[in-house]
Scaffold this active site. Structure first.
Site, PDB file in Angstrom:
ATOM      1  N   HIS A 164      -6.063  -7.586  -0.060  1.00 30.75           N
ATOM      2  CA  HIS A 164      -6.228  -6.150  -0.340  1.00 30.75           C
ATOM      3  C   HIS A 164      -5.497  -5.793  -1.636  1.00 30.75           C
ATOM      4  O   HIS A 164      -4.427  -6.350  -1.909  1.00 30.75           O
ATOM      5  CB  HIS A 164      -5.672  -5.334   0.834  1.00 30.75           C
ATOM      6  CG  HIS A 164      -6.274  -5.723   2.156  1.00 30.75           C
ATOM      7  ND1 HIS A 164      -5.643  -6.570   3.038  1.00 30.75           N
ATOM      8  CD2 HIS A 164      -7.464  -5.404   2.699  1.00 30.75           C
ATOM      9  CE1 HIS A 164      -6.436  -6.766   4.097  1.00 30.75           C
ATOM     10  NE2 HIS A 164      -7.543  -6.073   3.918  1.00 30.75           N
ATOM     11  N   HIS A 187       0.824  -1.222   0.000  1.00 27.79           N
ATOM     12  CA  HIS A 187       0.000   0.000   0.000  1.00 27.79           C
ATOM     13  C   HIS A 187       0.851   1.263   0.000  1.00 27.79           C
ATOM     14  O   HIS A 187       0.320   2.364  -0.096  1.00 27.79           O
ATOM     15  CB  HIS A 187      -0.940   0.020   1.214  1.00 27.79           C
ATOM     16  CG  HIS A 187      -1.896  -1.135   1.257  1.00 27.79           C
ATOM     17  ND1 HIS A 187      -2.714  -1.465   0.195  1.00 27.79           N
ATOM     18  CD2 HIS A 187      -2.149  -2.053   2.231  1.00 27.79           C
ATOM     19  CE1 HIS A 187      -3.435  -2.539   0.512  1.00 27.79           C
ATOM     20  NE2 HIS A 187      -3.102  -2.918   1.741  1.00 27.79           N
ATOM     21  N   ASP A 215      -4.270 -13.288   4.184  1.00 25.42           N
ATOM     22  CA  ASP A 215      -5.560 -12.712   4.572  1.00 25.42           C
ATOM     23  C   ASP A 215      -6.785 -13.007   3.687  1.00 25.42           C
ATOM     24  O   ASP A 215      -7.883 -12.572   4.038  1.00 25.42           O
ATOM     25  CB  ASP A 215      -5.423 -11.196   4.862  1.00 25.42           C
ATOM     26  CG  ASP A 215      -4.692 -10.423   3.784  1.00 25.42           C
ATOM     27  OD1 ASP A 215      -4.498 -10.975   2.695  1.00 25.42           O
ATOM     28  OD2 ASP A 215      -4.323  -9.260   4.043  1.00 25.42           O
TER      29      ASP A 215
END
Ligand SMILES: [Zn+2]
Length: 191
Positions: free
Chosen positions: A46, A7, A121
């Site tokens: 993500h 990120h 995740d």
């Protein structure tokens, strides 16, 4: 194994990530003249928005991210290939889409190196993920990615990326399994 801080952007950190290790590693290898073409296979739940934005204008770095449509970040960047999955997607649809996507990645990117973000995740009991993969599904995912690299004789660097299972032992088991799978596929003599 560590890192996968996908990120982080060029000028700011975000979402637990300060520096984008994937983008830095790829650019250092290019700058040192060791290779040019890199494919990033980001299977953290993500989106790898920082990697996508840093590498957006870099034809030599192909970014692929497969992630939960409703997971962080709310506003997604554009990877070279993005696959967004609905909440609670389980093993079968995930693996089906991954198989098709991997063919495209290798065809389009023709990579000399793969950087694989093996996030834990997408696991069904993850606190920050919205997908529903099982242990077996995650192991099959790793196997699919690593076998695809091995078959094409493309070296692969693995980073952990995220993992926030309610029971931390589950996250540890998923990451350990990734390491064992890599060892098995790249050095079968070790068993
Ligand atoms: Zn994540």
């Amino acid at each position: 194994m560590a890192g996968g801080t996908h990120h982080a952007h060029a000028a700011h950190g975000e979402g637990f990530c300060v520096f984008n290790d994937t983008a830095v590693a790829a650019r250092v290898l290019q700058a040192e003249g060791l290779l040019q073409r890199v494919a990033v296979i980001d299977l953290d739940v993500h989106q790898g928005n920082g990697t996508a934005s840093i590498c957006a204008d870099d034809e030599a770095i192909f970014t692929f991210s497969m992630h939960g449509a409703r997971n962080f970040p709310v506003r997604k960047a554009s990877s070279d290939l993005d696959i967004e999955l609905p909440d609670a997607s389980g093993d079968a649809p995930y693996l089906q889409q991954l198989a098709v996507a991997l063919e495209r990645v290798f065809t389009l990117a023709r990579p000399e190196l793969v950087i694989y973000l093996a996030g834990a995740d997408p696991y069904h009991d993850d606190r920050l993920g919205r997908l529903a993969l099982s242990f077996a599904g995650l192991a099959a995912r790793d196997e699919m990615v690593l076998a695809a690299c091995r078959q094409r004789a493309v070296p692969v660097a693995i980073s952990m990326a995220g993992g926030y299972a309610r029971d931390i032992d589950d996250t540890v088991s998923i990451h350990c399994r990734t390491v064992l799978t890599a060892r098995q596929i790249f050095n079968p003599l070790l068993g």
